[in-house]
Motif scaffolding. Structure first.
Motif, PDB file in Angstrom:
ATOM      1  N   ALA A 135       1.175  -0.826  -0.472  1.00  0.00           N
ATOM      2  CA  ALA A 135      -0.291  -0.423  -0.146  1.00  0.00           C
ATOM      3  C   ALA A 135       0.600   1.645  -0.193  1.00  0.00           C
ATOM      4  CB  ALA A 135      -0.922   0.157   1.584  1.00  0.00           C
ATOM      5  N   PHE A 136       2.335   1.221   0.555  1.00  0.00           N
ATOM      6  CA  PHE A 136       2.353   1.971  -0.017  1.00  0.00           C
ATOM      7  C   PHE A 136       3.576   2.360  -1.674  1.00  0.00           C
ATOM      8  CE2 PHE A 136       3.153   0.993   4.268  1.00  0.00           C
ATOM      9  CZ  PHE A 136       3.143   2.205   5.629  1.00  0.00           C
ATOM     10  N   LEU A 137       3.414   4.235  -1.521  1.00  0.00           N
ATOM     11  CA  LEU A 137       4.219   4.113  -2.535  1.00  0.00           C
ATOM     12  C   LEU A 137       5.753   4.645  -2.535  1.00  0.00           C
ATOM     13  CD1 LEU A 137       3.142   5.334  -5.854  1.00  0.00           C
ATOM     14  CD2 LEU A 137       3.747   7.824  -4.110  1.00  0.00           C
ATOM     15  N   THR A 138       6.604   4.299  -3.021  1.00  0.00           N
ATOM     16  CA  THR A 138       7.834   4.499  -2.822  1.00  0.00           C
ATOM     17  C   THR A 138       8.633   4.502  -3.980  1.00  0.00           C
ATOM     18  OG1 THR A 138       8.215   1.848  -3.116  1.00  0.00           O
ATOM     19  CG2 THR A 138       8.444   2.286  -1.201  1.00  0.00           C
ATOM     20  N   GLU A 139       8.316   5.135  -5.159  1.00  0.00           N
ATOM     21  CA  GLU A 139       8.663   5.655  -6.751  1.00  0.00           C
ATOM     22  C   GLU A 139       7.334   5.962  -7.165  1.00  0.00           C
ATOM     23  OE1 GLU A 139      11.064   2.661  -9.063  1.00  0.00           O
ATOM     24  OE2 GLU A 139      11.197   2.084  -7.078  1.00  0.00           O
ATOM     25  N   TYR A 140       7.258   6.216  -8.277  1.00  0.00           N
ATOM     26  CA  TYR A 140       6.460   7.305  -9.072  1.00  0.00           C
ATOM     27  C   TYR A 140       7.050   7.786 -10.424  1.00  0.00           C
ATOM     28  CZ  TYR A 140       6.654  11.944  -7.188  1.00  0.00           C
ATOM     29  OH  TYR A 140       6.930  12.933  -6.780  1.00  0.00           O
ATOM     30  N   ASP A 141       6.715   8.166 -11.668  1.00  0.00           N
ATOM     31  CA  ASP A 141       6.678   9.088 -12.108  1.00  0.00           C
ATOM     32  C   ASP A 141       6.062  10.252 -12.050  1.00  0.00           C
ATOM     33  OD1 ASP A 141       8.190   7.132 -13.506  1.00  0.00           O
ATOM     34  OD2 ASP A 141       6.667   6.578 -14.858  1.00  0.00           O
ATOM     35  N   ASP A 142       6.613  11.637 -12.211  1.00  0.00           N
ATOM     36  CA  ASP A 142       5.657  12.504 -12.330  1.00  0.00           C
ATOM     37  C   ASP A 142       5.233  13.572 -13.259  1.00  0.00           C
ATOM     38  OD1 ASP A 142       7.643  13.549 -13.466  1.00  0.00           O
ATOM     39  OD2 ASP A 142       8.459  14.777 -11.461  1.00  0.00           O
ATOM     40  N   LEU A 143       4.384  14.564 -13.345  1.00  0.00           N
ATOM     41  CA  LEU A 143       3.852  14.791 -14.166  1.00  0.00           C
ATOM     42  C   LEU A 143       4.685  15.375 -15.416  1.00  0.00           C
ATOM     43  CD1 LEU A 143       1.218  17.574 -12.745  1.00  0.00           C
ATOM     44  CD2 LEU A 143       0.507  14.839 -14.096  1.00  0.00           C
ATOM     45  N   ASN A 144       6.077  15.160 -15.384  1.00  0.00           N
ATOM     46  CA  ASN A 144       7.063  16.411 -16.750  1.00  0.00           C
ATOM     47  C   ASN A 144       7.063  14.041 -16.534  1.00  0.00           C
ATOM     48  OD1 ASN A 144       6.319  18.371 -16.153  1.00  0.00           O
ATOM     49  ND2 ASN A 144       7.650  18.822 -13.768  1.00  0.00           N
TER      50      ASN A 144
ATOM     51  N   LYS B 276       9.394  12.287 -15.067  1.00  0.00           N
ATOM     52  CA  LYS B 276      10.556  12.234 -14.340  1.00  0.00           C
ATOM     53  C   LYS B 276      10.129  11.131 -13.081  1.00  0.00           C
ATOM     54  CE  LYS B 276      14.006  14.636 -11.970  1.00  0.00           C
ATOM     55  NZ  LYS B 276      15.085  15.169 -10.932  1.00  0.00           N
ATOM     56  N   HIS B 277      11.008  10.209 -13.224  1.00  0.00           N
ATOM     57  CA  HIS B 277      11.283   8.602 -12.309  1.00  0.00           C
ATOM     58  C   HIS B 277      11.477   9.170 -10.895  1.00  0.00           C
ATOM     59  CE1 HIS B 277      10.036   5.356 -10.624  1.00  0.00           C
ATOM     60  NE2 HIS B 277      11.739   5.047  -9.951  1.00  0.00           N
ATOM     61  N   ILE B 278      10.799   9.507 -10.384  1.00  0.00           N
ATOM     62  CA  ILE B 278      11.258   9.801  -8.305  1.00  0.00           C
ATOM     63  C   ILE B 278      11.204   8.611  -7.482  1.00  0.00           C
ATOM     64  CG2 ILE B 278      10.846  11.639  -6.980  1.00  0.00           C
ATOM     65  CD1 ILE B 278      11.429  12.812  -9.085  1.00  0.00           C
ATOM     66  N   VAL B 279      12.305   8.766  -6.994  1.00  0.00           N
ATOM     67  CA  VAL B 279      12.771   7.520  -5.934  1.00  0.00           C
ATOM     68  C   VAL B 279      12.301   8.336  -4.515  1.00  0.00           C
ATOM     69  CG1 VAL B 279      13.735   6.007  -4.856  1.00  0.00           C
ATOM     70  CG2 VAL B 279      13.954   6.054  -7.733  1.00  0.00           C
ATOM     71  N   LEU B 280      11.785   8.189  -3.757  1.00  0.00           N
ATOM     72  CA  LEU B 280      11.630   9.072  -2.009  1.00  0.00           C
ATOM     73  C   LEU B 280      12.208   8.012  -1.172  1.00  0.00           C
ATOM     74  CD1 LEU B 280       7.690   8.140  -2.169  1.00  0.00           C
ATOM     75  CD2 LEU B 280       8.412  10.611  -2.772  1.00  0.00           C
ATOM     76  N   GLY B 281      13.103   9.204  -0.676  1.00  0.00           N
ATOM     77  CA  GLY B 281      13.876   8.842   0.005  1.00  0.00           C
ATOM     78  C   GLY B 281      13.727   9.052   1.583  1.00  0.00           C
ATOM     79  N   GLN B 282      14.693   8.720   2.462  1.00  0.00           N
ATOM     80  CA  GLN B 282      14.125   8.487   3.998  1.00  0.00           C
ATOM     81  C   GLN B 282      13.060   9.585   4.782  1.00  0.00           C
ATOM     82  OE1 GLN B 282      16.233   6.303   5.063  1.00  0.00           O
ATOM     83  NE2 GLN B 282      15.545   6.371   7.859  1.00  0.00           N
ATOM     84  N   ASP B 283      12.138   8.299   4.904  1.00  0.00           N
ATOM     85  CA  ASP B 283      11.126   8.809   5.986  1.00  0.00           C
ATOM     86  C   ASP B 283      10.234  10.058   4.850  1.00  0.00           C
ATOM     87  OD1 ASP B 283      12.277   7.883   8.124  1.00  0.00           O
ATOM     88  OD2 ASP B 283      13.635   9.782   8.735  1.00  0.00           O
ATOM     89  N   ASP B 284      10.065   9.472   3.564  1.00  0.00           N
ATOM     90  CA  ASP B 284       9.416   9.817   2.692  1.00  0.00           C
ATOM     91  C   ASP B 284       7.890   9.243   2.215  1.00  0.00           C
ATOM     92  OD1 ASP B 284       8.236  12.002   1.248  1.00  0.00           O
ATOM     93  OD2 ASP B 284       9.993  12.164   0.129  1.00  0.00           O
ATOM     94  N   LYS B 285       8.700   7.588   2.517  1.00  0.00           N
ATOM     95  CA  LYS B 285       7.794   6.759   1.798  1.00  0.00           C
ATOM     96  C   LYS B 285       6.105   7.554   1.916  1.00  0.00           C
ATOM     97  CE  LYS B 285      10.708   3.954   0.903  1.00  0.00           C
ATOM     98  NZ  LYS B 285      11.584   5.023   1.926  1.00  0.00           N
ATOM     99  N   ARG B 286       4.972   6.817   1.263  1.00  0.00           N
ATOM    100  CA  ARG B 286       3.519   7.806   1.525  1.00  0.00           C
ATOM    101  C   ARG B 286       2.548   6.747   1.000  1.00  0.00           C
ATOM    102  NH1 ARG B 286       3.945  13.129   0.453  1.00  0.00           N
ATOM    103  NH2 ARG B 286       6.086  13.375   0.436  1.00  0.00           N
ATOM    104  N   SER B 287       1.793   6.361   2.679  1.00  0.00           N
ATOM    105  CA  SER B 287       0.447   5.647   2.420  1.00  0.00           C
ATOM    106  C   SER B 287      -0.726   5.468   1.507  1.00  0.00           C
ATOM    107  CB  SER B 287      -0.063   5.159   3.749  1.00  0.00           C
ATOM    108  OG  SER B 287      -1.198   4.665   3.428  1.00  0.00           O
ATOM    109  N   PHE B 288      -0.576   5.276   0.669  1.00  0.00           N
ATOM    110  CA  PHE B 288      -1.987   4.554  -0.600  1.00  0.00           C
ATOM    111  C   PHE B 288      -3.266   3.953   0.068  1.00  0.00           C
ATOM    112  CE2 PHE B 288      -0.785   7.248  -4.695  1.00  0.00           C
ATOM    113  CZ  PHE B 288      -0.266   8.219  -3.695  1.00  0.00           C
ATOM    114  N   LYS B 289      -2.936   3.689   1.165  1.00  0.00           N
ATOM    115  CA  LYS B 289      -3.437   2.700   1.571  1.00  0.00           C
ATOM    116  C   LYS B 289      -5.506   2.909   1.196  1.00  0.00           C
ATOM    117  CE  LYS B 289      -5.033   0.010   5.783  1.00  0.00           C
ATOM    118  NZ  LYS B 289      -4.879  -0.452   6.659  1.00  0.00           N
TER     119      LYS B 289
END
Length: 212
Positions: free
Chosen positions: A53-62, A64-77
């Motif tokens: 359920a956690f987002l750890t990386e994503y492609d943004d609106l531009n 660009k592939h983004i890898v989320l760093g320390q203490d920056d995981k996002r809950s998409f539960k």
């Protein structure tokens, strides 16, 4: 996921990282962002389906592939309200879940009787749903050991559901863990402060000295 018929809306803040490209209808991305500590994310068993359920990386609106760093995981539960059309609409989450009933009962029985297989089996119902192996009562040598594990199980099951603060206070861990993260925390902060306006209005109310 077990859900009740009681629901509450999530609108702000948001778990969306900056410049996130939503799969459904456009949503507002608020400045206040909900982030997850890496230590908590890493505490999940790799086989735990809830970890997905956690987002750890994503492609943004531009693009660009983004890898989320320390203490920056996002809950998409509770990721998105797919039929929604307004930018400010979020998703709903259950107020009461069957998993909460199971783990609350396990916690209460442990306080009354100590570890028993019947109590551990209540926990196993939640674990099995998450794709994890069942536990045996032999893994818990004492009431304290099982109590500590139930607190972990509640964290893994109810992240994003706003139960953690009350769980930590009930277990006497709220201030201790805050200090462990390097926060300045005081015992009286398990309570919310009384508004000064109410103290001024009622002479029978007294503010805790620690808030001054």
């Amino acid at each position: 996921m077990w859900r009740s018929r009681a629901w509450a809306p999530i609108t702000c803040p948001t778990p969306l990282p900056p410049n996130y490209k939503y799969k459904g209808a456009a949503k507002a991305n608020y400045a206040t962002q909900l982030k997850t500590l890496s230590a908590f994310y890493d505490s999940f068993d790799p086989k735990d389906q809830r970890r997905q359920a956690f987002l750890t990386e994503y492609d943004d609106l531009n693009g660009k592939h983004i890898v989320l760093g320390q203490d920056d995981k996002r809950s998409f539960k509770f990721e998105e309200d797919l039929p929604a059309t307004g930018a400010d609409l979020g998703n709903d989450f259950p107020v009461v879940r069957y998993a909460d009933i199971l783990l609350s009962k396990a916690e209460a029985l442990n306080e009354l009787e100590g570890p028993t297989q019947a109590t551990v089996d209540l926990i196993n119902q939640v674990r099995t749903k998450a794709g994890l192996a069942a536990l045996s009562v032999s893994a818990f040598a004492s009431k304290d050991a099982l109590r500590a594990h139930i607190l972990k199980e509640r964290g893994w099951e109810f992240f994003t559901e706003e139960l953690r603060r009350q769980d930590l206070i009930r277990h006497g861990k709220f201030i201790e863990l805050a200090k462990g993260r390097g926060k300045t925390a005081f015992d009286h902060q398990v309570l919310f402060p009384l508004p000064q306006s109410e103290i001024d209005r009622n002479p029978n109310l007294k503010q805790n000295e620690g808030y001054k």
